[in-house]
Design a protein around this motif. Structure first.
Motif, PDB file in Angstrom:
ATOM      1  N   HIS A 102       0.860  -1.183   0.000  1.00 22.45           N
ATOM      2  CA  HIS A 102       0.000   0.000   0.000  1.00 22.45           C
ATOM      3  C   HIS A 102       0.894   1.229   0.000  1.00 22.45           C
ATOM      4  N   PRO A 103       0.542   2.255  -0.772  1.00 18.25           N
ATOM      5  CA  PRO A 103       1.395   3.447  -0.843  1.00 18.25           C
ATOM      6  C   PRO A 103       1.166   4.404   0.326  1.00 18.25           C
ATOM      7  N   ILE A 104       2.140   5.271   0.518  1.00 17.91           N
ATOM      8  CA  ILE A 104       1.998   6.388   1.453  1.00 17.91           C
ATOM      9  C   ILE A 104       2.164   7.671   0.646  1.00 17.91           C
ATOM     10  N   ASN A 105       1.581   8.750   1.122  1.00 22.26           N
ATOM     11  CA  ASN A 105       1.724  10.060   0.486  1.00 22.26           C
ATOM     12  C   ASN A 105       2.990  10.710   1.017  1.00 22.26           C
TER      13      ASN A 105
ATOM     14  N   VAL B 187       3.237   9.626  -4.346  1.00 29.77           N
ATOM     15  CA  VAL B 187       3.049   8.434  -3.520  1.00 29.77           C
ATOM     16  C   VAL B 187       4.289   7.557  -3.630  1.00 29.77           C
TER      17      VAL B 187
ATOM     18  N   GLU C 111       6.127   3.625  -1.987  1.00 35.14           N
ATOM     19  CA  GLU C 111       6.004   2.401  -1.207  1.00 35.14           C
ATOM     20  C   GLU C 111       6.714   2.573   0.132  1.00 35.14           C
TER      21      GLU C 111
ATOM     22  N   LYS D 155       9.539   4.366  -5.061  1.00 32.21           N
ATOM     23  CA  LYS D 155       8.219   4.387  -5.699  1.00 32.21           C
ATOM     24  C   LYS D 155       7.773   2.967  -6.019  1.00 32.21           C
ATOM     25  N   GLU D 156       6.483   2.801  -6.132  1.00 29.30           N
ATOM     26  CA  GLU D 156       5.925   1.479  -6.429  1.00 29.30           C
ATOM     27  C   GLU D 156       6.277   1.007  -7.841  1.00 29.30           C
TER      28      GLU D 156
ATOM     29  N   ASN E 172      -0.429   7.487   7.245  1.00 24.84           N
ATOM     30  CA  ASN E 172       0.067   7.122   5.906  1.00 24.84           C
ATOM     31  C   ASN E 172       0.525   8.317   5.082  1.00 24.84           C
ATOM     32  N   GLN E 173       1.065   9.311   5.790  1.00 27.95           N
ATOM     33  CA  GLN E 173       1.692  10.455   5.139  1.00 27.95           C
ATOM     34  C   GLN E 173       3.082  10.645   5.729  1.00 27.95           C
TER      35      GLN E 173
END
Length: 79
Positions: A3-6, A20, A22, A55-56, A76-77
């Motif tokens: 799941h990504p984070i900002n 965003v 990883e 990055k993802e 998640n930031q």
């Protein structure tokens, strides 16, 4: 799949990066640490060193050198 984070990287003059990721690997006051999805809330000073945004897409890494500053990880930031 992660799941990504900002992520926002800001200097006093401008916004350096916004997007965003990883994971963010930062040179924290007590050593390097990785901020990822669902990381515990944290505020710490940055020591001089390499800050990496992973990055993802294709695990691309973007690296920056930081001289000082602070990092805040919450909900998640990563700022």
């Amino acid at each position: 799949m992660m799941h990504p984070i900002n992520v926002s990287i800001i200097s006093p003059e401008e916004e350096i990066y916004k997007g965003v990721a990883e994971m963010v690997v930062a040179p924290g006051e007590d050593g390097d640490f990785a901020a990822m999805f669902e990381h515990a809330p944290l505020i710490t000073y940055l020591r001089p060193g390499k800050l990496e945004v992973i990055k993802e897409e294709k695990k691309e890494k973007i690296a920056y050198f930081v001289r000082s500053g602070f990092v805040k990880v919450k909900e998640n930031q990563c700022l």
